[in-house]
Design an enzyme around this catalytic site. Structure first.
Site, PDB file in Angstrom:
ATOM      1  CD  GLU A 251      -5.837   5.264   0.298  1.00 32.87           C
ATOM      2  OE1 GLU A 251      -4.832   5.989   0.453  1.00 32.87           O
ATOM      3  OE2 GLU A 251      -6.075   4.280   1.017  1.00 32.87           O
TER       4      GLU A 251
ATOM      5  CG  HIS B  27      -1.832   1.159   1.324  1.00 29.68           C
ATOM      6  ND1 HIS B  27      -3.143   1.126   0.917  1.00 29.68           N
ATOM      7  CD2 HIS B  27      -1.617   2.427   1.762  1.00 29.68           C
ATOM      8  CE1 HIS B  27      -3.697   2.311   1.105  1.00 29.68           C
ATOM      9  NE2 HIS B  27      -2.793   3.127   1.624  1.00 29.68           N
ATOM     10  CD  GLU B  28       1.456   3.604   3.714  1.00 32.60           C
ATOM     11  OE1 GLU B  28       1.615   4.655   3.066  1.00 32.60           O
ATOM     12  OE2 GLU B  28       0.445   3.381   4.421  1.00 32.60           O
TER      13      GLU B  28
HETATM   14 ZN    ZN Z   1      -3.187   5.209   1.747  1.00 34.09          ZN
END
Ligand code: ZN
Length: 469
Positions: free
Chosen positions: A264, A234-235
């Site tokens: 995002e 995710h990061e």
């Molecule tokens: Zn995020």
């Protein structure tokens, strides 16, 4: 990390700095230059590099000059105290400890909205800070479409009678091995460790400290595989976006992310659409089995099912891909009601629990696992939550387009080849910076306005065969 007694001085620092930054942004001479330049030949092509930079700077200037400096300072100061009150309230699971600060923050955010002005409702003004040019009504419409499809889909998954054995993910996974495996996967998908780092923090994040200094963090739980690994993907997704921005435009709108919903989308795309796909694990799983003894006797299909476990849960940050958006709907609806004075703070914890019961079929046992779980409202981040759901929707629509244009991404993933997708995203999204608004960017890249349909299709295609077909 801030010790409680450090709050007072930190609040003074934040107040001073936010006031200084506000003064520089709203400097009258700077305003005159911008006004002249956006009317001049340099901005003749509004979508050209210079034109886009000038247009976006002018937009930001026009917003900032509407905010009184005293309000900017008071918001900065209140955010520090409110966050400390929230930390303590959550520790005690006592909403009343946080309530006065939330009330003060809401009053300030209403003032902010009134100062900025808005098209239809005060929430528009706040949403715009995170998702420029987005309208509450448009976001509400796309999320309503999503909710309509999502609630029955989650029910079908729950009633399908099949459940993965998630105990295999709670065996022993030594943190140093997790770190080496996570680093390797992040590098493989395209996070550049010459221009970034991976470290450990209590709350994972990604931040850019310069055009070639992107920091991502995670935390390791020896007895839960998902936390660090999918957190790193995710990061790293956020980081690949930061590293893909044009360095020569650093500090200018063209060298900055367009919106939180697009940011995002990049993290969710790598975490879920890539990282939880069967093809991804066809490539990585043999290596995972070599590194982790705990997986030696677990077949690939069983592992893939386990990392796609869907079950209604109380905590947003731990929610699975299917139920996550329902957590966002709860917050999106409640914060609009609070801002519009349609819901009192006294009734907030009860309203929170009622919505969890309605959307997810579960009721939080206490405030810490309910209304107090997120830091956002204490930090003044009202209008921020819907960007998480927009991220999932954007990710689905972009992934579908990339899959069509690149001729079947699974084939690439199963070979460990993630470069075609990373390059596609770099060209279509990262290097565009803020040239277009998020909605316009999605329309240009995918040929369609943002819709709930690609995400619902993705979830059905993935979870149908696993759970109920
Ligand atoms: Zn995020």
């Amino acid at each position: 990390m801030l010790p409680p007694a450090g709050t007072e001085h930190r609040a003074q620092q934040m107040t001073l700095l936010s006031g200084m930054i506000h003064d520089r942004w709203t400097n009258a001479e700077f305003g005159h230059w911008l006004a002249e330049l956006v009317e001049g030949p340099l901005a003749a092509d509004p979508d050209g590099d210079m034109g886009a930079n000038l247009r976006r700077l002018k937009r930001e200037y026009d917003k900032k000059v509407k905010l009184p400096k005293s309000l900017v300072e008071e918001l900065a100061q209140t955010a520090v105290f409110a966050q400390q009150a929230w930390v303590e309230a959550r520790r005690q699971s006592n909403f009343n400890h946080f309530r006065p600060w939330l009330g003060k923050m809401l009053a300030l955010k209403r003032q902010e909205a009134e100062s900025l002005g808005y098209a239809a409702c005060p929430y528009d003004a706040l949403l715009d800070r995170y998702e420029p040019d987005a309208r509450t009504a448009d976001v509400a419409a796309v999320l309503a479409g999503l909710r309509q499809q999502l609630v029955p889909l989650v029910q079908a998954i729950r009633q399908g009678g099949r459940q993965p054995d998630v105990s295999i993910l709670h065996r022993s996974f030594p943190p140093d091995v997790q770190q080496a495996f996570g680093r390797m996967a992040a590098a493989r998908i395209g996070f550049d460790f010459d221009r970034g780092r991976l470290d450990v923090t209590a709350h994972p994040f990604c931040t850019g400290l310069g055009p070639s200094d992107c920091r991502i963090t995670t935390r390791y739980d020896e007895h839960f595989f998902n936390e660090a690994f999918f957190g790193i993907l995710h990061e790293a997704g956020h980081g690949i976006y930061e590293q893909g921005l044009l360095p020569e435009q650093y500090g200018l709108p063209l060298g900055e992310a367009v919106s939180l919903g697009i940011h995002e989308s990049q993290s969710r795309l790598w975490e879920n659409f890539v990282g939880r796909s069967l093809a991804f694990w066809q490539f990585f799983y043999p290596d995972a089995q070599r590194r982790f003894g705990a997986l030696a006797d677990v077949p690939l299909g069983q592992f893939h099912f386990a990392v796609n476990d869907v079950r209604p849960s109380l905590i947003r940050t731990e929610a699975d891909e299917a139920t996550y958006n329902l957590h966002i709907l709860v917050r999106f609806e409640l914060e609009q009601a609070l801002l519009n004075d349609e819901l009192s703070l006294d009734d907030l914890p009860g309203a929170w629990n009622a919505k969890y019961e309605e959307y997810l079929g579960i009721t939080p046992p206490d405030a810490a696992q309910g209304v107090l779980q997120d830091i956002h409202w204490s930090a003044g981040l009202i209008g921020y939550f819907p960007t998480y759901a927009l991220g999932n929707l954007n990710a689905a629509q972009l992934f579908r387009q990339a899959d069509a244009e690149l001729g079947g991404l699974d084939r690439h993933f199963a070979q460990g080849d993630f470069q075609p997708l990373r390059q596609w995203l770099g060209e279509k999204i990262h290097r565009q910076g803020q040239r277009y608004s998020a909605a316009e960017l999605i329309r240009r890249v995918t040929g369609q306005p943002l819709s709930h349909a690609p995400l619902v299709d993705h979830l059905r295609r993935k979870f149908g065969p696993l759970y109920y077909e």
